[in-house]
Scaffold this motif. Sequence first.
Motif, PDB file in Angstrom:
ATOM      1  N   THR A 102      10.030   9.954  -8.554  1.00 24.31           N
ATOM      2  CA  THR A 102       9.790  10.832  -7.338  1.00 24.31           C
ATOM      3  C   THR A 102      10.909  11.688  -7.078  1.00 24.31           C
ATOM      4  O   THR A 102      12.191  11.727  -7.679  1.00 24.31           O
ATOM      5  CB  THR A 102       9.872   9.781  -6.113  1.00 24.31           C
ATOM      6  OG1 THR A 102      10.948   9.073  -5.888  1.00 24.31           O
ATOM      7  CG2 THR A 102       8.720   8.839  -6.256  1.00 24.31           C
ATOM      8  N   ALA A 103      10.738  12.736  -6.214  1.00 22.92           N
ATOM      9  CA  ALA A 103      11.747  13.659  -5.984  1.00 22.92           C
ATOM     10  C   ALA A 103      11.627  14.101  -4.460  1.00 22.92           C
ATOM     11  O   ALA A 103      10.522  14.071  -3.659  1.00 22.92           O
ATOM     12  CB  ALA A 103      11.569  14.918  -6.755  1.00 22.92           C
ATOM     13  N   LEU A 104      13.049  14.166  -3.857  1.00 16.54           N
ATOM     14  CA  LEU A 104      12.981  14.901  -2.522  1.00 16.54           C
ATOM     15  C   LEU A 104      13.018  16.177  -2.385  1.00 16.54           C
ATOM     16  O   LEU A 104      13.816  16.882  -2.998  1.00 16.54           O
ATOM     17  CB  LEU A 104      14.164  14.480  -1.532  1.00 16.54           C
ATOM     18  CG  LEU A 104      13.956  12.625  -1.490  1.00 16.54           C
ATOM     19  CD1 LEU A 104      15.370  11.845  -0.864  1.00 16.54           C
ATOM     20  CD2 LEU A 104      12.982  12.325  -0.608  1.00 16.54           C
ATOM     21  N   VAL A 105      12.011  17.078  -1.777  1.00 12.59           N
ATOM     22  CA  VAL A 105      12.070  18.458  -1.747  1.00 12.59           C
ATOM     23  C   VAL A 105      12.354  18.722  -0.037  1.00 12.59           C
ATOM     24  O   VAL A 105      11.387  18.335   0.562  1.00 12.59           O
ATOM     25  CB  VAL A 105      10.657  18.777  -2.049  1.00 12.59           C
ATOM     26  CG1 VAL A 105      10.582  20.468  -2.163  1.00 12.59           C
ATOM     27  CG2 VAL A 105      10.796  18.150  -3.344  1.00 12.59           C
ATOM     28  N   TYR A 106      13.058  19.720  -0.014  1.00 13.08           N
ATOM     29  CA  TYR A 106      13.264  20.500   1.417  1.00 13.08           C
ATOM     30  C   TYR A 106      12.043  21.425   1.516  1.00 13.08           C
ATOM     31  O   TYR A 106      11.707  22.118   0.905  1.00 13.08           O
ATOM     32  CB  TYR A 106      14.443  21.076   1.386  1.00 13.08           C
ATOM     33  CG  TYR A 106      15.630  20.326   2.106  1.00 13.08           C
ATOM     34  CD1 TYR A 106      15.738  19.800   3.384  1.00 13.08           C
ATOM     35  CD2 TYR A 106      16.363  19.597   1.002  1.00 13.08           C
ATOM     36  CE1 TYR A 106      16.962  18.753   3.852  1.00 13.08           C
ATOM     37  CE2 TYR A 106      17.460  18.557   1.384  1.00 13.08           C
ATOM     38  CZ  TYR A 106      17.642  18.344   2.714  1.00 13.08           C
ATOM     39  OH  TYR A 106      18.523  17.657   3.172  1.00 13.08           O
ATOM     40  N   MET A 107      11.491  21.248   2.764  1.00 12.78           N
ATOM     41  CA  MET A 107      10.350  22.079   3.372  1.00 12.78           C
ATOM     42  C   MET A 107      10.668  22.624   4.656  1.00 12.78           C
ATOM     43  O   MET A 107      10.897  22.011   5.547  1.00 12.78           O
ATOM     44  CB  MET A 107       8.957  21.104   3.169  1.00 12.78           C
ATOM     45  CG  MET A 107       8.576  20.754   1.806  1.00 12.78           C
ATOM     46  SD  MET A 107       6.960  20.197   1.599  1.00 12.78           S
ATOM     47  CE  MET A 107       7.242  19.470  -0.238  1.00 12.78           C
ATOM     48  N   LYS A 108      10.072  23.895   4.744  1.00 14.37           N
ATOM     49  CA  LYS A 108       9.859  24.442   6.085  1.00 14.37           C
ATOM     50  C   LYS A 108       8.650  25.059   6.520  1.00 14.37           C
ATOM     51  O   LYS A 108       8.267  25.621   5.633  1.00 14.37           O
ATOM     52  CB  LYS A 108      10.846  25.588   6.045  1.00 14.37           C
ATOM     53  CG  LYS A 108      11.287  26.336   7.464  1.00 14.37           C
ATOM     54  CD  LYS A 108      12.310  27.548   7.130  1.00 14.37           C
ATOM     55  CE  LYS A 108      12.409  28.152   8.535  1.00 14.37           C
ATOM     56  NZ  LYS A 108      13.313  29.319   8.588  1.00 14.37           N
TER      57      LYS A 108
END
Length: 85
Positions: A34-40
Amino acid sequence: MNSVDLIGYLRKVDGEFRLVEVSLPTFNDEGKNTALVYMKYWTDGNKNYFLSLPKDSLVGIHGHLDVNEKFGTIVIVEQVYCIKK
């Protein structure tokens, strides 16, 4: 434009940004898939549907890649579908 479609779990809110945990196709060097991705969200401001959904909600996201000075590569969310709250 680089379009992306992702399914993931909503994590913490950081101002106008939200961390989303997504699955990777293989395990990385740390043994995680898994990976953590910043989203806006595509509109400015911190009062929108994407940021108001509860933590740990499962969502489907359609958007495109962008670059942010603080976070590097991010996803600009154009559409979000709540699969499970």
